[in-house]
Write a protein that holds these residues in place. Structure first.
Motif, PDB file in Angstrom:
ATOM      1  N   THR A 154     -15.672  -1.132  -1.423  1.00  0.00           N
ATOM      2  CA  THR A 154     -14.428  -0.835  -0.741  1.00  0.00           C
ATOM      3  C   THR A 154     -13.781   0.366  -1.416  1.00  0.00           C
ATOM      4  OG1 THR A 154     -14.091  -3.147  -0.150  1.00  0.00           O
ATOM      5  CG2 THR A 154     -12.150  -1.734  -0.117  1.00  0.00           C
ATOM      6  N   ALA A 155     -13.447   1.376  -0.635  1.00  0.00           N
ATOM      7  CA  ALA A 155     -12.786   2.570  -1.168  1.00  0.00           C
ATOM      8  C   ALA A 155     -11.275   2.480  -1.000  1.00  0.00           C
ATOM      9  CB  ALA A 155     -13.320   3.827  -0.476  1.00  0.00           C
ATOM     10  N   LEU A 156     -10.830   1.952   0.128  1.00  0.00           N
ATOM     11  CA  LEU A 156      -9.404   1.796   0.410  1.00  0.00           C
ATOM     12  C   LEU A 156      -9.169   0.441   1.037  1.00  0.00           C
ATOM     13  CD1 LEU A 156      -8.762   5.265   2.075  1.00  0.00           C
ATOM     14  CD2 LEU A 156      -8.108   4.603  -0.238  1.00  0.00           C
ATOM     15  N   GLN A 157      -8.026  -0.137   0.728  1.00  0.00           N
ATOM     16  CA  GLN A 157      -7.695  -1.437   1.301  1.00  0.00           C
ATOM     17  C   GLN A 157      -6.175  -1.513   1.458  1.00  0.00           C
ATOM     18  OE1 GLN A 157      -9.625  -4.694  -0.641  1.00  0.00           O
ATOM     19  NE2 GLN A 157      -8.354  -6.220   0.356  1.00  0.00           N
ATOM     20  N   SER A 158      -5.745  -1.963   2.594  1.00  0.00           N
ATOM     21  CA  SER A 158      -4.324  -2.132   2.846  1.00  0.00           C
ATOM     22  C   SER A 158      -3.763  -3.235   1.954  1.00  0.00           C
ATOM     23  CB  SER A 158      -4.082  -2.485   4.309  1.00  0.00           C
ATOM     24  OG  SER A 158      -2.731  -2.827   4.523  1.00  0.00           O
ATOM     25  N   GLU A 159      -2.563  -3.034   1.477  1.00  0.00           N
ATOM     26  CA  GLU A 159      -1.933  -4.066   0.659  1.00  0.00           C
ATOM     27  C   GLU A 159      -1.048  -4.973   1.503  1.00  0.00           C
ATOM     28  OE1 GLU A 159      -0.125  -2.590  -2.898  1.00  0.00           O
ATOM     29  OE2 GLU A 159      -1.739  -1.155  -3.213  1.00  0.00           O
ATOM     30  N   LYS A 160      -0.966  -4.733   2.799  1.00  0.00           N
ATOM     31  CA  LYS A 160      -0.152  -5.550   3.690  1.00  0.00           C
ATOM     32  C   LYS A 160      -0.988  -6.573   4.389  1.00  0.00           C
ATOM     33  CE  LYS A 160       3.423  -2.217   4.446  1.00  0.00           C
ATOM     34  NZ  LYS A 160       4.334  -1.645   5.353  1.00  0.00           N
TER      35      LYS A 160
END
Length: 101
Positions: free
Chosen positions: A95-101
């Motif tokens: 995973t390179a980016l992941q939403s924190e919401k």
């Protein structure tokens, strides 16, 4: 633990809704329940599928496992794969980016 992804594809017979049997539906239910349980445990990060039911449609499961061999085993134990209504291929994943919401 490392991240992996497996990509699932329905077998061609199941591209048409009229071809689904009760046994096929039961396997899909087992497949979903298993993923849901592993999601609650934190092993499955995310799982889902495209809206397409034809040969271009697919599903994915992103999960954590200790090794390539264990990741392959985890994929092969998926009831839909184990009983041959879906084909699958596993890949190591990051995973390179992941939403924190």
């Amino acid at each position: 633990m490392r991240e992996y992804i497996y990509v699932l594809k329905l077998i061609p017979r199941l591209h048409e809704e009229k071809n689904w049997t009760e046994a096929d539906e039961a396997l899909i239910s087992e497949h979903f329940v298993r993923l849901k349980e592993y999601c609650h445990e934190g092993k499955v990060i995310t799982a889902g599928k495209t809206d397409r039911e034809d040969d271009k449609g697919f599903g994915i499961v992103v999960f954590k496992e200790e090794s390539d061999d264990k990741a392959e085993e985890f994929m092969k134990e998926d009831p839909a794969v184990k009983h041959g209504i879906m084909t699958a291929e596993v890949f190591s994943y990051r995973t390179a980016l992941q939403s924190e919401k």
